[in-house]
Design a protein around this motif. Sequence first.
Motif, short mmCIF file in Angstrom:
data_model
loop_
_atom_site.label_atom_id
_atom_site.label_comp_id
_atom_site.label_asym_id
_atom_site.label_seq_id
_atom_site.Cartn_x
_atom_site.Cartn_y
_atom_site.Cartn_z
N LEU A 49 0.70 -1.33 0.12
CA LEU A 49 0.08 0.04 -0.07
C LEU A 49 0.92 1.06 -0.16
O LEU A 49 0.64 2.36 -0.64
N GLY A 90 -8.87 3.25 2.30
CA GLY A 90 -7.99 1.84 1.86
C GLY A 90 -7.17 1.56 2.89
O GLY A 90 -6.93 0.47 3.49
N MET A 94 -7.35 -1.51 5.60
CA MET A 94 -6.22 -2.74 5.24
C MET A 94 -5.52 -2.91 6.78
O MET A 94 -5.19 -4.02 7.03
N MET A 127 -13.94 -1.00 7.74
CA MET A 127 -13.48 -0.79 6.34
C MET A 127 -15.06 0.14 5.81
O MET A 127 -14.88 0.95 5.15
N GLY A 166 -6.28 1.27 -7.39
CA GLY A 166 -6.36 0.16 -6.41
C GLY A 166 -6.80 -0.98 -6.80
O GLY A 166 -6.29 -2.22 -6.32
N ALA A 214 -8.99 -3.72 0.54
CA ALA A 214 -8.41 -2.20 0.09
C ALA A 214 -9.00 -1.79 -1.53
O ALA A 214 -9.80 -0.77 -1.58
#
Length: 667
Positions: A49, A90, A94, A127, A166, A214
Amino acid sequence: MNLIIAPIIGVVALLYAYYKAVTINKVDVGNERMREISGYIHEGAMAFLSREYRTLLIFAAILFIILGVGIGWTTAICFLVGAAFSALAGFFGMQVATKANVRTANAAKDGGMNKALSVAFSGGAVMGMAVVGLGIIGVAGLYLIFNDITIVTGFSLGASSIALFGRVGGGIYTKAADVGADLVGKVEAGIPEDDPRNPAVIADNVGDNVGDVAGMGADLFESYVGSIISAITLGLIAFGDEGALFPLMLAAVGIVSSIAGTFFVKGNEGTNPQKSLDMGTNVSAIIVIVAAYFLSVSILGTARPFAAIITGLLVGIIIAKITEYYTSTEYAPVKQIADQSNTGPATTIISGLAVGMGSTAMPIIVLAIGILVAFYVSGGSADAAQGLYGIALAAVGMLSTAGMTIAVDAYGPIADNAGGIAEMCELPPEVREITDQLDAVGNTTAAIGKGFAIGSAALTALALFASYTQVVGLSVINLTQPTVIAGLFVGGMLPFLFSSITMQAVGKAAFSMIEEVRRQFREIPGIMEGKGTPEYKKCVDISTTAALREMVIPGLLAVIVPVLIGLLLGKEALGGLLAGALVTGVLMAIMMANAGGAWDNAKKFIEGGEHGGKGSEAHKAAVVGDTVGDPFKDTSGPSINILIKLMTIVALVFGPLIAEFGGMLIK
């Protein structure tokens, strides 16, 4: 009713996400081996990431300058905020998912099904709440500051840009690792999935988070943002300021309902976790339905927009159920693929493709009916603006409970990782039974989530397309004009070219992964006996490097082509391009997602003991089918959703420029 309520509810969502994260951190991690394996996964995911965001920083900086010079610096600022918020969503998701996985495995060991489900779902809820919280804060906050929705479209462009990179980058990463781990580990070496002797196993587990947490979160973040912005744009035309307020309040109510729904997700020993997840989802939907009626009457003075919202919710539910039919082991399509696996990989591939192609019919019919119903129940026959507003509200309605939908979807990879950790750490068999049950439900929720994402993408792209026509003053797209036909063909071709590039990217990355896994099996002494330690980091690095290298061209394609067509051939040709891409893109996305899901579950169906079970010839054929299906369902298919939305939002943002200077080649 004040607009300030919407961002306040967004802050509440973020606070709830923080509360869930703190709750997860208090759960025991387990023994030292579990800490070690979890550490590998967390480190690999966050490293990817970090490198991905550093790469995207260059892209964002260049586009920021182009927007500032060509459109306006306020729009450029909104673009940066959208990109940053998408990246933050994201990152938060994550960060927590890679901590929840090991805690889910340990919870299954110490507390059973109820505790394990609670931890895994709480990880997904972080999330979900991060996505909707940041989304509504961004849209409502910037609209309050600038009071101009054409400026706020920059926020959606930022969200969509990061989402595409992404999804593509995450999809390439996860499938390169998955294909390498399966083909060499399962087929060639004959070792089980998630076996610690497999050098690609850590990269595979990292990929679950990179692609399905993500990547998926970024996908629905930009759908969520795009649907609200298109509804505000069309609402201002149809109902004035009240038309802009309504979708924001609906989204705010959706967040509250999603938070309420999370309290109903509780597992009991011996029960199917799917029922518990369904309960939370249904509670969220019911609250939204009731609230939407009162909001519609009190803000807009009519129940017609409420009818459009119900239409959107029904379309989402029906498409999800159709997706479940084509991808679940309970129904005929998956069983037919498993039957065909008895005669080898070729018939497995043929039957999977046939299922994928056939699965496009019903969702498209449902979408078409939903669009017509949303348009006419909103008063489209008397006022086209209200009808288009109804279509936009159908998309907002479908995504109103996105907080809950994303939580259920993100739960899947956490449960999958938990099973992998249980296998690698040699936890008792009953632990793996619990994680396998959670994972099996996760596979279904992931397939349903992809169907939901495709349906919402189609409605959102259509609403954004309607907004584009308003911005550039386009009332009719004339199919007798050669420029429109040219745009239509180019647009129809783009999803195919895009899929080709992303599929080849997975193939190249997987080849490198396979060669590396074979090398380690060949050169590291004692690896098959469990005495030698695989070089996990080398496989992680192969996936990371390939993903970052291969995601650039597809991402640039989506941004450059619409602007180029608009400037060279004009706004009508760009309209044709968007229409062509929308039609073929939705069809391709459904076909690839469902074929991939069906191949995956046909393999799992055989692994459950059918047709000879694991190690049989049918199982080997099914593994090949699943290997083909992996980039279908986790790389190319879901990325197409974002492709069609990103191209539409690019057209919307650059619309004023194209309206003024477009058609240079034909003038």
